[in-house]
Design a protein around this motif. Structure first.
Motif, PDB file in Angstrom:
ATOM      1  N   ASN A  86       0.837  -1.196   0.000  1.00  0.00           N
ATOM      2  CA  ASN A  86       0.000   0.000   0.000  1.00  0.00           C
ATOM      3  C   ASN A  86       0.878   1.254   0.000  1.00  0.00           C
ATOM      4  O   ASN A  86       0.941   2.002   0.975  1.00  0.00           O
ATOM      5  CB  ASN A  86      -0.927  -0.015   1.219  1.00  0.00           C
ATOM      6  CG  ASN A  86      -2.040   1.011   1.104  1.00  0.00           C
ATOM      7  OD1 ASN A  86      -2.235   1.626   0.053  1.00  0.00           O
ATOM      8  ND2 ASN A  86      -2.767   1.197   2.187  1.00  0.00           N
ATOM      9  N   ASN A  87       1.506   1.494  -1.159  1.00  0.00           N
ATOM     10  CA  ASN A  87       2.430   2.617  -1.277  1.00  0.00           C
ATOM     11  C   ASN A  87       1.800   3.727  -2.120  1.00  0.00           C
ATOM     12  O   ASN A  87       0.604   3.732  -2.384  1.00  0.00           O
ATOM     13  CB  ASN A  87       3.766   2.147  -1.862  1.00  0.00           C
ATOM     14  CG  ASN A  87       3.609   1.472  -3.220  1.00  0.00           C
ATOM     15  OD1 ASN A  87       2.650   1.730  -3.943  1.00  0.00           O
ATOM     16  ND2 ASN A  87       4.542   0.596  -3.562  1.00  0.00           N
ATOM     17  N   THR A  88       2.623   4.650  -2.586  1.00  0.00           N
ATOM     18  CA  THR A  88       2.128   5.788  -3.364  1.00  0.00           C
ATOM     19  C   THR A  88       1.316   5.347  -4.577  1.00  0.00           C
ATOM     20  O   THR A  88       0.303   5.959  -4.918  1.00  0.00           O
ATOM     21  CB  THR A  88       3.309   6.660  -3.820  1.00  0.00           C
ATOM     22  OG1 THR A  88       4.000   7.150  -2.670  1.00  0.00           O
ATOM     23  CG2 THR A  88       2.840   7.834  -4.662  1.00  0.00           C
ATOM     24  N   HIS A  89       1.750   4.288  -5.237  1.00  0.00           N
ATOM     25  CA  HIS A  89       1.167   3.903  -6.523  1.00  0.00           C
ATOM     26  C   HIS A  89       0.163   2.759  -6.403  1.00  0.00           C
ATOM     27  O   HIS A  89      -0.193   2.143  -7.414  1.00  0.00           O
ATOM     28  CB  HIS A  89       2.285   3.505  -7.483  1.00  0.00           C
ATOM     29  CG  HIS A  89       3.363   4.538  -7.605  1.00  0.00           C
ATOM     30  ND1 HIS A  89       3.142   5.771  -8.162  1.00  0.00           N
ATOM     31  CD2 HIS A  89       4.664   4.525  -7.206  1.00  0.00           C
ATOM     32  CE1 HIS A  89       4.262   6.481  -8.122  1.00  0.00           C
ATOM     33  NE2 HIS A  89       5.192   5.751  -7.554  1.00  0.00           N
ATOM     34  N   ALA A  90      -0.335   2.495  -5.197  1.00  0.00           N
ATOM     35  CA  ALA A  90      -1.122   1.284  -4.950  1.00  0.00           C
ATOM     36  C   ALA A  90      -2.613   1.479  -5.180  1.00  0.00           C
ATOM     37  O   ALA A  90      -3.441   1.016  -4.407  1.00  0.00           O
ATOM     38  CB  ALA A  90      -0.866   0.788  -3.535  1.00  0.00           C
ATOM     39  N   SER A  91      -2.987   2.148  -6.264  1.00  0.00           N
ATOM     40  CA  SER A  91      -4.391   2.231  -6.665  1.00  0.00           C
ATOM     41  C   SER A  91      -4.675   1.121  -7.670  1.00  0.00           C
ATOM     42  O   SER A  91      -3.844   0.838  -8.537  1.00  0.00           O
ATOM     43  CB  SER A  91      -4.687   3.588  -7.317  1.00  0.00           C
ATOM     44  OG  SER A  91      -4.418   4.656  -6.441  1.00  0.00           O
ATOM     45  N   LEU A  92      -5.841   0.500  -7.557  1.00  0.00           N
ATOM     46  CA  LEU A  92      -6.223  -0.528  -8.526  1.00  0.00           C
ATOM     47  C   LEU A  92      -6.313   0.096  -9.915  1.00  0.00           C
ATOM     48  O   LEU A  92      -7.010   1.091 -10.119  1.00  0.00           O
ATOM     49  CB  LEU A  92      -7.566  -1.135  -8.136  1.00  0.00           C
ATOM     50  CG  LEU A  92      -8.122  -2.183  -9.107  1.00  0.00           C
ATOM     51  CD1 LEU A  92      -7.245  -3.430  -9.123  1.00  0.00           C
ATOM     52  CD2 LEU A  92      -9.566  -2.542  -8.738  1.00  0.00           C
ATOM     53  N   LYS A  93      -5.604  -0.472 -10.880  1.00  0.00           N
ATOM     54  CA  LYS A  93      -5.610   0.021 -12.260  1.00  0.00           C
ATOM     55  C   LYS A  93      -6.022  -1.116 -13.191  1.00  0.00           C
ATOM     56  O   LYS A  93      -5.523  -2.238 -13.068  1.00  0.00           O
ATOM     57  CB  LYS A  93      -4.231   0.553 -12.650  1.00  0.00           C
ATOM     58  CG  LYS A  93      -3.885   1.871 -11.996  1.00  0.00           C
ATOM     59  CD  LYS A  93      -2.583   2.456 -12.509  1.00  0.00           C
ATOM     60  CE  LYS A  93      -1.400   1.766 -11.901  1.00  0.00           C
ATOM     61  NZ  LYS A  93      -0.122   2.470 -12.183  1.00  0.00           N
ATOM     62  N   VAL A  94      -6.896  -0.795 -14.122  1.00  0.00           N
ATOM     63  CA  VAL A  94      -7.398  -1.797 -15.059  1.00  0.00           C
ATOM     64  C   VAL A  94      -7.383  -1.214 -16.463  1.00  0.00           C
ATOM     65  O   VAL A  94      -7.839  -0.082 -16.680  1.00  0.00           O
ATOM     66  CB  VAL A  94      -8.836  -2.222 -14.708  1.00  0.00           C
ATOM     67  CG1 VAL A  94      -9.257  -3.408 -15.571  1.00  0.00           C
ATOM     68  CG2 VAL A  94      -8.973  -2.549 -13.231  1.00  0.00           C
ATOM     69  N   ASP A  95      -6.851  -1.965 -17.415  1.00  0.00           N
ATOM     70  CA  ASP A  95      -6.803  -1.541 -18.811  1.00  0.00           C
ATOM     71  C   ASP A  95      -7.915  -2.217 -19.611  1.00  0.00           C
ATOM     72  O   ASP A  95      -8.141  -3.429 -19.485  1.00  0.00           O
ATOM     73  CB  ASP A  95      -5.445  -1.884 -19.429  1.00  0.00           C
ATOM     74  CG  ASP A  95      -4.310  -1.065 -18.839  1.00  0.00           C
ATOM     75  OD1 ASP A  95      -4.525   0.129 -18.564  1.00  0.00           O
ATOM     76  OD2 ASP A  95      -3.217  -1.621 -18.637  1.00  0.00           O
ATOM     77  N   PHE A  96      -8.579  -1.431 -20.437  1.00  0.00           N
ATOM     78  CA  PHE A  96      -9.590  -1.942 -21.358  1.00  0.00           C
ATOM     79  C   PHE A  96      -9.172  -1.532 -22.770  1.00  0.00           C
ATOM     80  O   PHE A  96      -9.016  -0.341 -23.055  1.00  0.00           O
ATOM     81  CB  PHE A  96     -10.961  -1.361 -21.030  1.00  0.00           C
ATOM     82  CG  PHE A  96     -11.507  -1.791 -19.696  1.00  0.00           C
ATOM     83  CD1 PHE A  96     -12.243  -2.955 -19.577  1.00  0.00           C
ATOM     84  CD2 PHE A  96     -11.271  -1.032 -18.560  1.00  0.00           C
ATOM     85  CE1 PHE A  96     -12.753  -3.356 -18.349  1.00  0.00           C
ATOM     86  CE2 PHE A  96     -11.777  -1.412 -17.329  1.00  0.00           C
ATOM     87  CZ  PHE A  96     -12.511  -2.582 -17.215  1.00  0.00           C
TER      88      PHE A  96
END
Length: 663
Positions: A86-96
């Motif tokens: 859970n760091n700076t870049h720990a947002s869920l990211k999803v590519d479509f």
């Protein structure tokens, strides 16, 4: 080849002229406040834009491919669905990439979209013809306050006979691994509404929606109403367009200002620690920084008066204040992960100067005594920290600057010291407004002394210009030499102006970070514009600002200021858009807060303009208009608040104009 050499030499000498005339804008202004790209040739072109709501951000890549067909990709970021670590870049990211779009057939032929035009104004609209009689309009936008993104697709029969259309039903759902999420397993879903088999009469339309969402598995699925979400997004955009309205003879600058307001304000996330303004860019969410938020964006929000913006600013200062300590260890550069952690990987970047400067400016412009009293201890603590880091020569040390070691900054840099100077000035005004006159006098004294010490230590001849060295060992021009101008330190004004716009620093993409390098960051270019206007280089600066705005708003990568290049692929970070707005409020109009209901201003009306206005300014608890008109060899300046005239005077165009708002 001689004419090419002549053209390049002209570029170096003028800085902008050949680029401004040689590069034709891809986009144009639309009559309704948007911008439009009409596809005129077969050459492929792609671009990307970020759009945000309180629960997600979307980075949309769009354009035309080699076959002239629509290219459309989406990266969706869900900042409150945290991943591990859970760091700076720990947002869920999803590519479509398009496989989630439902196949559409017209009379048995698979429909292919061939774009004819793209439109932007808080949403992306794509008009396409197709390989059939059916035309397609796609409208893409985020939900204002839910973890959902919507693509509305309107099909219209442009032919003269009935078309049989088949839209397949398509639902895709994927689940993340529970041990990779802070809140366990996440469900990511795309689903289609409006599917089925139907006949379209000539001129008849049919709407389809593709809805993208994500949630914790412990939460039930949410039903999205595409029409309702569209109405909410449109209302959000229109509200921003109605406040802090810039009126000048340059429609492109007016439009660039409108768009910058939007990007600066939409990137606010509803975290468990309260509203957090975030830079974005696919990397920086549910977190705050001493530069992007405290220094860049927060002082702007009171001028716009957006409730979310002001609340996110107050919340960021509250979070920074929790790290005050009696040992005067530095406040971290960034508070991350919805407030659950922090990052200080570059050490002290001058963060206390950033926070004190931004908090003082925000407190004054808020016009709210309770808010000012709430922020005053944080400002004082930061200034005490800076005092403890002063050397015998009066210069303040820091481990780095906001570039975090990407470029050398020595043991003491100009940025930290210039921001500290501005912080002392702002704190003096705030202390006086709160009745602490002795403290105000002390801070004024410290600001004056720091200004002298900065001149002695940083003032140098660099690459032929009597300007500033950035740090002790520095021998090349650096972009942040603009900061003394921003703070009103004008001892080296003329040479610094020339250095900033010289071929050593100015390029077609703005100002280089360092002479001889190829890296540019829009933040320093925008600071430079603000400083140049504030220092009185009005007509010269206008040419550069107009060129820059045209490139960013109507050029090849639109429609907002960007972070940097080559780093980050020119991401549309939101703090840079706030800095663009401050070029206008604090640069062109020269507004400096001096109290909770007062400010100084020195408007910079260009010679080519007969008038300009800034309307519905919400700072200082007001609803204020400022108009500047040319009257022969003088100017008429009028300030009204809620329709009542506060100030109306003929002005010489030079002296400061103090404004005190009644009550």
């Amino acid at each position: 080849m001689n004419h090419i050499r002549t053209l390049l030499l002209s570029c170096l000498l003028t800085g902008i002229s050949c680029y401004a005339t040689a590069q034709e804008a891809r986009w144009e202004l639309a009559a309704d406040g948007g911008i439009r790209w009409t596809v005129k040739d077969s050459r492929p072109h792609t671009d990307h834009i970020e759009m945000s709501g309180k629960q997600l951000s979307a980075i949309i890549t769009y354009g035309t491919n080699e076959q002239r067909e629509l290219l459309l990709k989406k990266q969706l970021v869900f900042p409150m669905l945290r991943t591990i670590p859970n760091n700076t870049h720990a947002s869920l990211k999803v590519d479509f990439t398009g496989s989630e779009l439902p196949p559409v057939t017209v009379d048995g032929v698979l429909l292919r979209s061939i774009p004819v035009g793209f439109y932007l104004k808080g949403m992306l609209r794509i008009h396409s013809r197709s390989n059939t009689a059916v035309g397609v309009t796609d409208l893409l936008f985020p939900s204002v306050d839910k973890a959902g993104f919507i693509q509305l697709r309107e099909l219209v029969n442009n032919g003269s006979r009935v078309c049989h259309v088949q839209v397949d039903s398509l639902v895709k759902e994927q689940h993340t691994e529970a041990d990779k999420g802070v809140y366990g397993e996440y469900a990511i879903r795309s689903e289609v509404t409006g599917y089925g088999s139907f006949d379209l009469q000539p001129g008849e339309k049919h709407s389809v929606a593709i809805i993208y969402s994500a949630r914790k598995m412990s939460m039930p699925a949410y039903h999205f109403s595409p029409g309702y979400e569209l109405g909410r997004r449109e209302a959000f955009v229109q509200e921003l367009m109605r406040n802090l309205v810039l009126e000048t003879p340059d429609d492109t600058i007016n439009r660039g200002f409108d768009f910058a307001k939007l990007r600066a304000t939409e990137s606010i996330y509803d975290t468990k620690a309260g509203l957090m303004h975030g830079p974005g860019g696919g990397a920086y969410y549910a977190a705050i920084w001493a530069n992007d938020q405290a220094e860049y964006a927060n002082p702007f929000f009171p001028f716009l008066g957006n409730l979310n913006g002001n609340e996110s600013a107050a919340n960021s200062f509250r979070l920074f204040a929790t790290y005050m300590n009696p040992a005067f260890k530095p406040i971290p550069s960034s508070i991350i992960a919805e407030g659950d952690g922090y990052w200080n990987g570059a050490g002290d970047r001058g963060d206390q100067a950033m926070i004190a400067y931004g908090a003082a400016r925000f407190a004054l412009a808020s016009g709210d005594t309770a808010m000012a009293q709430q922020l005053y201890p944080l400002i004082n603590w930061c200034l005490q920290y800076l005092e403890l880091h002063k050397r015998a020569d009066g210069i303040i040390t820091s481990d780095a600057d906001e570039l975090e070691g990407r470029f050398p900054a020595g043991k003491a840099n100009l940025s930290t010291n210039a921001l500290a100077y501005g912080a002392y000035q702002g704190a003096a005004y705030l202390a006086k407004a709160l009745g602490y006159r002795d403290t105000a006098a002390l801070y004024n004294k410290r600001a004056t002394q720091l200004g002298r010490d900065m001149e002695l230590f940083f003032g140098r001849r660099v690459q032929g210009f009597d300007t500033y060295r950035y740090y002790e060992e520095n021998t090349v021009l650096r972009s942040w030499i603009c900061l003394p101008l921003v703070m009103g330190l004008n001892q080296r004004r003329d040479a610094t102006m020339k250095a900033l716009l010289s071929p050593y620093l100015w390029t077609r993409n703005g100002i280089l970070t360092a002479a001889g390098d190829h890296t540019f960051w829009d933040r320093s270019t925008l600071y430079a514009f603000r400083g140049l206007f504030f220092a009185g280089a009005t007509d010269t600066t206008l040419k550069y600002l107009a060129y820059y705005t045209r490139q960013r708003l109507l050029g090849e990568h639109v429609p907002y200021p960007v972070e940097a290049w080559p780093e980050g692929d020119q991401r549309h970070l939101s703090g840079e858009s706030a800095l663009y707005c401050r070029v206008i409020t604090e640069g062109l109009f020269g507004i400096v807060p001096t109290g909770l209901r007062s400010f100084d201003m020195c408007p910079r009306l260009p010679a080519a303009w007969n008038q300009m206005a800034l309307r519905h300014i919400r700072a200082f608890g007001a609803d204020m208009d400022i108009t500047v008109k040319r009257l022969g060899g003088q100017w008429k300046v009028t300030v009204t608040n809620k329709g009542k005239t506060v100030l109306a005077k003929n002005w010489d165009g030079i002296s400061l104009i103090p404004v005190l708002l009644p009550g």
